[in-house]
Design an enzyme around this catalytic site. Structure first.
Site, PDB file in Angstrom:
ATOM      1  N   ASP A 151      69.371 -29.514  39.069  1.00  0.00           N
ATOM      2  CA  ASP A 151      68.560 -30.188  38.089  1.00  0.00           C
ATOM      3  C   ASP A 151      67.173 -30.177  38.807  1.00  0.00           C
ATOM      4  O   ASP A 151      67.191 -30.443  40.016  1.00  0.00           O
ATOM      5  CB  ASP A 151      69.104 -31.038  37.596  1.00  0.00           C
ATOM      6  N   ASP A 202      66.459 -26.828  34.540  1.00  0.00           N
ATOM      7  CA  ASP A 202      64.873 -27.065  34.269  1.00  0.00           C
ATOM      8  C   ASP A 202      64.241 -26.625  35.285  1.00  0.00           C
ATOM      9  O   ASP A 202      63.196 -26.742  35.183  1.00  0.00           O
ATOM     10  CB  ASP A 202      64.679 -28.359  33.684  1.00  0.00           C
ATOM     11  N   HIS A 247      70.663 -39.227  35.769  1.00  0.00           N
ATOM     12  CA  HIS A 247      69.774 -40.363  35.886  1.00  0.00           C
ATOM     13  C   HIS A 247      70.216 -41.812  35.581  1.00  0.00           C
ATOM     14  O   HIS A 247      69.631 -42.828  35.847  1.00  0.00           O
ATOM     15  CB  HIS A 247      68.357 -40.123  35.110  1.00  0.00           C
ATOM     16  N   HIS A 299      65.056 -32.151  38.465  1.00  0.00           N
ATOM     17  CA  HIS A 299      64.655 -33.828  38.806  1.00  0.00           C
ATOM     18  C   HIS A 299      65.797 -34.297  39.797  1.00  0.00           C
ATOM     19  O   HIS A 299      66.927 -33.914  39.731  1.00  0.00           O
ATOM     20  CB  HIS A 299      64.623 -34.397  37.433  1.00  0.00           C
TER      21      HIS A 299
END
Ligand SMILES: [Zn+2]
Length: 313
Positions: free
Chosen positions: A162, A246, A125, A164
């Protein structure tokens, strides 16, 4: 040829507030899973602190110095709603990036076949000039640019599985056609980027969003029909995995339903591509994964695959 495992105890000194999902126990859970007999053949190295020169491959120097300067001597400094620095954060982040750089060095020089870097804080991120989403330095991006600068890799492919979207990695490579950034992620979900229509200035950003509730079938279809063909035609000199776990069904932060076997399967897919294009070279860096059992099992299955085993036995 062997698999390298890189970590460093300093990553346990990055403290987050009580109840924060991105916590030191994540790495402890991975370490416990790797105590099993079948992982004794892993080559283990400690993550060094990244040099400014390496960090500057993905972030401007004033951004790096600002993070260093706001690093607290005691207590916590809040960067955004869920991103905090403790006294140990800056060194942990330096070693996260340094571990990724070391992994590239060992893989690109043929010392090992592939490598996994188990460090925190994660990186995907982190944009060029913005720490966010638990991330400070974009380890995968630094690794990709380091492979190009120090080892002459022309094209690097990153697959970010991931749950996200890796807005930071996309931001860094938006106008760079020499790095293919591919992502599967749940949408809508934090950070809100990663639409199909986001393809970058050179068409080398490949987003394959999945819906809440999707599981193995949708994930594998996205990899088979969207991601793998793009990596295949890109013919990379190195494949990097932003390995967040995740998307596992047990994870509390999102709603995809992958199993540890899906991560082993995807690892194998990338190994086939790496075999075809780049002498089997793969560098994998840990991103998210917040259910300790799901994280530990998924990491073990991922490493089983990297070590050339059929499944997580
Ligand atoms: Zn994540």
């Amino acid at each position: 040829m062997s698999t390298l495992y890189i970590t460093h105890p300093a990553c346990l000194d990055h403290q987050t507030p009580f109840g924060h999902p991105e916590r030191p126990d994540r790495i402890r859970a991975i370490e416990r899973a790797l105590e099993k007999e079948r992982f004794t053949s892993l080559i283990r190295e400690q993550a060094p602190m990244a040099e400014m020169e390496s960090l500057a491959l993905a972030h401007p120097e004033d951004y790096i110095l600002r993070l260093r300067d706001i690093s607290p001597r005691e207590g916590l400094v809040r960067i955004d709603e869920d991103t905090v620095m403790s006294p140990g954060t800056y060194e942990a982040a330096l070693r996260g990036a340094g571990g990724a750089v070391l992994a590239v060095d060992e893989v690109m020089t043929g010392k090992v076949k592939n490598a996994f870097v188990a460090m925190r804080p994660p990186g995907h991120h982190a944009e060029r000039i913005r720490a966010m989403g638990f991330c400070f330095f974009n380890n995968a991006a630094i690794a990709a640019r380091h492979a190009q600068k120090k080892h002459g890799a022309e094209r690097v492919a990153i697959f970010d599985w991931d749950v996200h979207h890796g807005n930071g990695t996309q931001d860094i490579f938006w106008s760079d056609g020499t790095v293919l950034y591919c992502s599967t992620h749940e949408a809508p979900l934090y950070p809100g980027t990663g639409a199909l229509s986001e393809t970058g200035d050179h068409g080398t950003i490949v987003n394959a969003p999945l819906n809440a509730g999707d599981g193995s079938e949708a994930f594998r279809e996205a990899v088979e029909t969207v991601i793998a063909p793009r990596i295949d035609s890109f013919a990379p000199d190195l494949i990097i995995i932003s390995a967040g776990f995740d998307a596992h069904w047990r994870d509390p932060l999102a709603s995809l339903n992958l199993t540890e076997s899906d991560f082993a399967w995807a690892t194998q897919k990338l190994m086939d591509l790496a075999d075809r294009h780049c002498g089997q070279r793969i560098v994998s860096v840990l991103e998210g994964g917040y259910d300790l059992e799901g994280l530990a099992k998924s990491t073990a299955f991922h490493l089983d695959a990297l070590m050339g085993r059929e499944t997580g036995a």
